[in-house]
Design an enzyme around this catalytic site. Structure first.
Site, short mmCIF file in Angstrom:
data_model
loop_
_atom_site.label_atom_id
_atom_site.label_comp_id
_atom_site.label_asym_id
_atom_site.label_seq_id
_atom_site.Cartn_x
_atom_site.Cartn_y
_atom_site.Cartn_z
N SER A 219 0.68 -1.21 0.16
CA SER A 219 0.09 -0.08 -0.07
C SER A 219 0.91 1.17 0.06
O SER A 219 2.06 1.12 0.30
CB SER A 219 -0.95 -0.04 1.30
OG SER A 219 -1.53 1.33 1.48
N TYR B 194 -1.88 -0.88 10.64
CA TYR B 194 -2.01 -1.10 9.12
C TYR B 194 -0.76 -0.48 8.34
O TYR B 194 -0.30 -1.49 7.60
CB TYR B 194 -3.02 -0.10 8.73
CG TYR B 194 -3.34 -0.66 7.10
CD1 TYR B 194 -3.95 -1.81 6.86
CD2 TYR B 194 -3.08 0.31 6.11
CE1 TYR B 194 -4.07 -1.98 5.43
CE2 TYR B 194 -3.60 0.17 4.86
CZ TYR B 194 -3.99 -0.92 4.56
OH TYR B 194 -4.10 -1.39 3.03
N1 NAP Z 1 -8.54 -0.29 -1.51
C1 NAP Z 1 -7.62 0.48 -1.34
O1 NAP Z 1 -7.53 1.77 -1.27
C2 NAP Z 1 -6.14 -0.23 -1.02
C3 NAP Z 1 -5.06 0.44 -1.02
C4 NAP Z 1 -3.79 0.09 -0.67
C5 NAP Z 1 -3.72 -1.41 -0.37
N2 NAP Z 1 -4.75 -2.12 -0.45
C6 NAP Z 1 -4.86 -3.62 -0.04
O2 NAP Z 1 -5.47 -4.47 -1.09
C7 NAP Z 1 -5.76 -5.58 -0.64
C8 NAP Z 1 -7.14 -6.03 -0.90
O3 NAP Z 1 -7.97 -5.03 -0.35
P1 NAP Z 1 -9.40 -4.43 -1.26
O4 NAP Z 1 -9.01 -3.00 -1.20
O5 NAP Z 1 -9.57 -5.14 -2.35
O6 NAP Z 1 -10.39 -4.68 -0.08
P2 NAP Z 1 -11.77 -5.32 -0.06
O7 NAP Z 1 -12.68 -5.25 -1.25
O8 NAP Z 1 -12.38 -5.25 1.38
O9 NAP Z 1 -11.33 -6.86 -0.29
C9 NAP Z 1 -10.27 -7.34 0.83
C10 NAP Z 1 -10.37 -8.87 0.50
O10 NAP Z 1 -9.73 -9.66 1.38
C11 NAP Z 1 -10.29 -10.75 1.75
N3 NAP Z 1 -10.13 -11.18 3.40
C12 NAP Z 1 -10.13 -10.50 4.36
N4 NAP Z 1 -9.78 -11.24 5.47
C13 NAP Z 1 -9.65 -12.56 4.90
C14 NAP Z 1 -9.29 -13.54 5.50
N5 NAP Z 1 -8.86 -13.71 7.06
N6 NAP Z 1 -8.99 -14.80 4.83
C15 NAP Z 1 -9.13 -14.59 3.35
N7 NAP Z 1 -9.32 -13.65 2.90
C16 NAP Z 1 -9.57 -12.51 3.54
C17 NAP Z 1 -11.79 -10.44 1.81
O11 NAP Z 1 -12.61 -11.65 1.54
P3 NAP Z 1 -13.60 -12.31 2.64
O12 NAP Z 1 -14.06 -11.22 3.56
O13 NAP Z 1 -14.61 -13.07 2.00
O14 NAP Z 1 -12.53 -13.27 3.26
C18 NAP Z 1 -11.79 -9.60 0.29
O15 NAP Z 1 -12.00 -10.45 -0.84
C19 NAP Z 1 -5.73 -5.74 0.86
O16 NAP Z 1 -4.53 -6.13 1.38
C20 NAP Z 1 -5.56 -4.07 1.08
O17 NAP Z 1 -4.71 -3.83 2.52
C21 NAP Z 1 -5.97 -1.76 -0.66
#
Ligand code: NAP
Length: 252
Positions: A148, A161
């Site tokens: 991130s 985080y």
């Molecule tokens: N969106 C942003 O702005 C942003 C920026 C920088 C980095 N990121 C990173 O991108 C990654 C994906 O996040 P996102 O933005 O796509 O958010 P999201 O839509 O909330 O997706 C998060 C995903 O992680 C899964 N997850 C959470 N806990 C889990 C567990 N214990 N086991 C397996 N899967 C799990 C969730 O699936 P389930 O709930 O179905 O398990 C979901 O598919 C994360 O690592 C986040 O830190 C996001």
């Protein structure tokens, strides 16, 4: 056969994606699948994974869905083993699952800290542990870890985080150096604000309100998918180690 466009370096690859039930993981699954990859999808919400896999399969792609909690190594191993069993190998492991229940440290939200450490750090390590034996044997593979902007910068209110996302970068860089003998590529992708369900993981109402403001300028999740596709589609002797991107409007 996929009906979508194909891209060299993606067509025919076997790609495991954690956190594929929403947001970045889902967007990557859709784009890579449209470009001819077989995708193996892991997350806890199996209904969402199944309907995504069904949709991709109906359009002619290869997709598998397995309920996976990345805080349990045996479940991550099962996911990767299933990819190998179904498709004979594993080319790309995308350690994407993560959450962001941020709050100031003095609120002592220890359960949230533990959850972030378990999912964002241990989940990535478990993904590496599950995929590495296959990639070593194959003498090829590509591990893509999701960090991130918070893996590069720390901001008050988001300390744990940021610590987990810094850890992802440290683990990835050390891993990159250690796996030279096995011809494994490694990519860290560090997004800024992307429009996903991530802000929903914030547990404090005032922090959530602040986060919603930050995410007003968020860009769509296919921005991430294109970064993954870029790294994957390089020639085998080119290893894109780090991609950092933000919305053009993002200051932090
Ligand atoms: N969106 C942003 O702005 C942003 C920026 C920088 C980095 N990121 C990173 O991108 C990654 C994906 O996040 P996102 O933005 O796509 O958010 P999201 O839509 O909330 O997706 C998060 C995903 O992680 C899964 N997850 C959470 N806990 C889990 C567990 N214990 N086991 C397996 N899967 C799990 C969730 O699936 P389930 O709930 O179905 O398990 C979901 O598919 C994360 O690592 C986040 O830190 C996001």
């Amino acid at each position: 056969m996929s009906t979508g466009p194909t891209t060299a370096g993606i067509q025919g690859k076997i790609v495991v994606i954690t956190g594929a039930s929403s947001g970045l993981g889902e967007a990557a699954a859709r784009l890579l699948s449209a470009q001819g990859a077989a995708v193996v999808l892991g997350a806890r919400r199996i209904d969402r994974l199944r309907s995504l896999a069904d949709e991709l399969t109906a359009s002619g792609a290869k997709a598998l869905a397995l309920q996976t909690d990345v805080t349990h190594f045996d479940q991550v191993k099962k996911l990767v083993d299933a990819a190998s069993l179904a498709f004979g190998r594993i080319d790309v492991m995308i350690n994407n699952a993560g959450l962001m229940p941020s709050s100031p440290l003095d609120r002592l939200k220890i359960d949230d800290w533990n959850q972030m450490i378990d999912v964002n750090i241990k989940g990535v390590l478990y993904g590496i542990a599950a995929a590495l034996p296959y990639m070593k044997r194959q003498k090829s593979g590509h591990v893509i870890n999701v960090s991130s902007v918070a893996g590069h910068k720390v901001r008050a209110g988001g300390v744990v985080y940021a610590a987990t996302k810094h850890a992802v970068r440290v683990i990835s860089e050390g891993f990159r150096q250690e796996v030279k003998p096995y011809n494994i590529r490694t990519t860290i992708i560090s997004p800024g604000a992307v429009d996903t369900e991530l802000p929903n993981s914030v547990t404090d109402a005032d922090v959530a309100a602040g986060m919603r403001k930050v995410y007003e300028i968020a860009v769509p999740a296919d921005s991430f998918a294109r970064a993954v596709a870029f790294a994957m589609s390089q020639p085998d002797d080119v290893d894109v180690n780090e991609i950092l991107f933000r919305p053009t409007a993002q200051e932090y």
